[in-house]
Design a protein around this motif. Structure first.
Motif: not given
Length: 176
Positions: A114-115, A119-122, A131-133
């Motif tokens: 979840x971090x 948005x879409x698979x690479x 990026x990680x939140x």
């Protein structure tokens, strides 16, 4: 009809501990109340709110410190994953947030799916910025190298883009 609740724990996409929130009856009845994540707001429970908010503030401070330490560790790490590609350099599968979380856990870093802000698979080989939140909104960026199987990391630059087709292409056969 939505009900007002006092949250006893943080609930993703609903609110933080100690907040008064509204939720649909089914969500309340089937998830929040059985899991002891919330109680129905009344005059008695509103007195609990101040205590819960103080506990949440302490927890937020601890979480932000832990997230800052984890962010420093993540910034130094470069993740690598090997994938299968066809002769033209296209990946057979893709790399998603769960795969990236697994790579972090292999390195001993407690990063949950979840971090990860993908948005879409690479679906392309090469180096990607992920990026990680983390907890309490701490943001960090990490590098992810997607390497085709059978290629050393030194030869990665030549395989990043699909291999061009040589010779003229007949447009009539391409349409069929």
């Amino acid at each position: 009809m939505k009900q007002q609740l006092l949250l006893l724990q943080d609930v993703d996409s609903l609110g933080k501990k100690g907040e008064i929130v509204t939720a649909r009856p089914g969500f309340v009845r089937n998830f929040l109340l059985p899991q002891n994540l919330a109680i129905v707001a009344s005059a008695n429970t509103l007195r609990k709110q101040e205590r819960l908010k103080a506990e949440r503030a302490k927890q937020a401070e601890v979480d932000s410190k832990e997230a800052a330490i984890l962010a420093k560790q993540i910034e130094t790490v470069t993740l690598e994953i090997r994938v299968k590609v066809d002769p033209e350099g296209h990946m057979y599968g893709s790399v998603n947030a769960a795969d990236i979380a697994h790579l972090f856990q292999e390195k001993g870093l407690p990063v949950e799916k979840k971090y990860i802000q993908v948005t879409r698979p690479i679906k392309e080989t090469g180096v990607h910025k992920i990026s990680l939140k983390l907890k309490e909104g701490v943001l960090v960026i990490c590098n992810l190298s997607i390497i085709p199987e059978g290629v050393s990391t030194a030869g990665l630059e030549s395989v990043v883009a699909p291999i061009p087709v040589e010779g003229p292409v007949d447009q009539k056969t391409e349409e069929v």
